[in-house]
Motif scaffolding. Structure first.
Motif, PDB file in Angstrom:
ATOM      1  N   TYR A  61     -34.806  25.400  -6.159  1.00 35.15           N
ATOM      2  CA  TYR A  61     -33.900  26.090  -7.086  1.00 35.15           C
ATOM      3  C   TYR A  61     -32.743  26.763  -6.354  1.00 35.15           C
ATOM      4  CZ  TYR A  61     -32.213  29.986  -9.921  1.00 35.15           C
ATOM      5  OH  TYR A  61     -31.402  30.897 -10.563  1.00 35.15           O
ATOM      6  N   GLY A  64     -30.455  24.381  -4.535  1.00 31.11           N
ATOM      7  CA  GLY A  64     -29.774  23.542  -5.516  1.00 31.11           C
ATOM      8  C   GLY A  64     -28.597  24.226  -6.159  1.00 31.11           C
ATOM      9  N   ALA A  70     -27.063  19.121  -2.483  1.00 30.59           N
ATOM     10  CA  ALA A  70     -26.319  18.150  -3.286  1.00 30.59           C
ATOM     11  C   ALA A  70     -26.761  16.741  -2.932  1.00 30.59           C
ATOM     12  CB  ALA A  70     -24.824  18.307  -3.036  1.00 30.59           C
ATOM     13  N   LYS A  71     -26.847  15.894  -3.926  1.00 31.00           N
ATOM     14  CA  LYS A  71     -27.429  14.558  -3.757  1.00 31.00           C
ATOM     15  C   LYS A  71     -26.773  13.777  -2.625  1.00 31.00           C
ATOM     16  CE  LYS A  71     -28.779  10.555  -6.547  1.00 31.00           C
ATOM     17  NZ  LYS A  71     -28.725   9.945  -7.887  1.00 31.00           N
ATOM     18  N   THR A  81     -33.307  20.246  -8.549  1.00 28.21           N
ATOM     19  CA  THR A  81     -32.095  20.964  -8.941  1.00 28.21           C
ATOM     20  C   THR A  81     -30.848  20.300  -8.389  1.00 28.21           C
ATOM     21  OG1 THR A  81     -33.390  23.009  -8.882  1.00 28.21           O
ATOM     22  CG2 THR A  81     -31.006  23.225  -9.051  1.00 28.21           C
ATOM     23  N   ALA A  83     -30.321  17.318  -7.352  1.00 27.34           N
ATOM     24  CA  ALA A  83     -30.072  15.964  -7.863  1.00 27.34           C
ATOM     25  C   ALA A  83     -29.844  15.953  -9.369  1.00 27.34           C
ATOM     26  CB  ALA A  83     -31.241  15.056  -7.516  1.00 27.34           C
ATOM     27  N   GLY A  84     -29.929  17.113 -10.019  1.00 22.01           N
ATOM     28  CA  GLY A  84     -29.718  17.173 -11.458  1.00 22.01           C
ATOM     29  C   GLY A  84     -30.844  16.576 -12.278  1.00 22.01           C
ATOM     30  N   LEU A  85     -32.029  16.497 -11.702  1.00 22.22           N
ATOM     31  CA  LEU A  85     -33.174  15.902 -12.401  1.00 22.22           C
ATOM     32  C   LEU A  85     -33.852  16.892 -13.345  1.00 22.22           C
ATOM     33  CD1 LEU A  85     -34.771  13.971  -9.401  1.00 22.22           C
ATOM     34  CD2 LEU A  85     -33.452  12.996 -11.291  1.00 22.22           C
ATOM     35  N   ALA A  87     -33.320  21.105 -15.106  1.00 21.63           N
ATOM     36  CA  ALA A  87     -32.458  22.281 -15.251  1.00 21.63           C
ATOM     37  C   ALA A  87     -32.904  23.350 -14.259  1.00 21.63           C
ATOM     38  CB  ALA A  87     -32.555  22.817 -16.669  1.00 21.63           C
ATOM     39  N   PRO A  88     -31.965  24.075 -13.654  1.00 24.52           N
ATOM     40  CA  PRO A  88     -32.338  25.118 -12.700  1.00 24.52           C
ATOM     41  C   PRO A  88     -33.352  26.109 -13.258  1.00 24.52           C
ATOM     42  CG  PRO A  88     -29.982  24.726 -12.603  1.00 24.52           C
ATOM     43  CD  PRO A  88     -30.495  23.916 -13.752  1.00 24.52           C
TER      44      PRO A  88
END
Length: 296
Positions: A61, A64, A70-71, A81, A83-85, A87-88
């Protein structure tokens, strides 16, 4: 939405031996002192397991939302977090849930043992876990501080706390071995940070690996392994058992050591991280068995 498999990966199972091994060692110490309790041992293992998973989710968290994971920068296992997979807030809730369960088990253990001072130490451990990457000034971004915390909480406190709540005594050998397993936990952290040097440099995460550089970090990794080996040997009561342990561990640590010294990078170091985790677990179990059967 993250899948179950992605959540499992985010829990970072390769790092879990760092939390379980010292508790197993502590259980062995309690057995060697004739004071082991199945219930207290089970609670100690639950505290260690869920605390470590909570640490991993909270790091996911915090890193992220800062953009550290960042990915496009990430070399290691994918984070939820960054990778946007997920929600934080969802990842944060998972971390806090793990901390809460570990805390409940820990308080129950301390009350059962009548060791109320350990509740305070547990609170300090939770705060240290959060501020590793959380808050405005995370100490995980400062060289050397994270290593001291890992050594203290995943070495000394984990082993000695497990023994204390069951036996209420801490023989000298337990301090030696807990220092050794603390160094192995530092080796796990170092491999992880060595792998992430390029991304951490870009993100301003000034870990000890970034500070020492690639070559210096690799030499420090070797020092951690062999210092832990020596301390492990010294923790045994019977000489021939210590010799067998030393020879077996010396051979075992050669595999990750050679990979690191030969310049392993990126995803190759993920396998090395797994090997060090297995060594940490084997180290803890071997010493636990020695203490249980030969006493302290």
């Amino acid at each position: 939405m993250a899948t179950g498999s992605q959540w499992m990966q985010a829990a970072r199972p390769k790092t879990l031996p760092a939390s379980l091994a010292p508790v197993i060692m502590g259980i062995g110490g309690a057995l060697g002192l004739g004071s082991a309790s199945v219930g207290k041992s089970a609670l100690a293992l639950l505290v260690a397991l869920f605390f470590q998973i909570g640490v991993n989710f909270s790091n996911d968290y915090s890193d992220g939302i800062r953009g550290t994971d960042a990915k496009e920068k990430r070399v290691g296992p994918q984070r939820l977090t960054g990778a946007g997979l997920a929600a934080p807030r969802t990842v944060l809730a998972a971390a806090l849930s793990c901390y809460a369960f570990a805390g409940i088990c820990g308080i129950a253990l301390c009350v059962w043992a009548g060791s109320y001072v350990l509740i305070g130490l547990g609170v300090l451990a939770a705060l240290a876990a959060w501020f590793y990457t959380g808050g405005k000034h995370p100490y995980g971004y400062l060289p050397g501080v994270a290593e001291v915390m890992v050594f203290a909480f995943f070495g000394l406190l984990a082993v000695q706390g497990t023994i204390w709540v069951q036996a209420h005594t801490l023989p000298g050998r337990t301090w030696i071995a807990s220092s050794g397993i603390g160094l192995l936990s530092c080796a796990l952290l170092l491999v992880n940070n060595l792998r992430d040097i390029p991304g951490d440099q870009q993100s301003g995460k000034n870990t000890l690996a970034v500070k020492l550089g690639d070559k210096g970090s690799r030499y420090l990794f070797v020092f951690y392994l062999y210092a832990a080996l020596v301390l492990g040997i010294l923790s045994f009561k019977v000489r021939w058992v210590a010799l067998v342990f030393g020879l077996a561990m010396a051979i075992w640590v050669c595999f990750p050591m050679l990979k690191v010294l030969q310049g392993a990078r990126g995803k190759v170091l993920i396998q090395t991280l797994k090997q060090v985790g297995q060594i940490t677990l084997g180290y803890g179990i071997a010493i636990a068995v020695g203490w249980a059967f030969q006493g302290l």
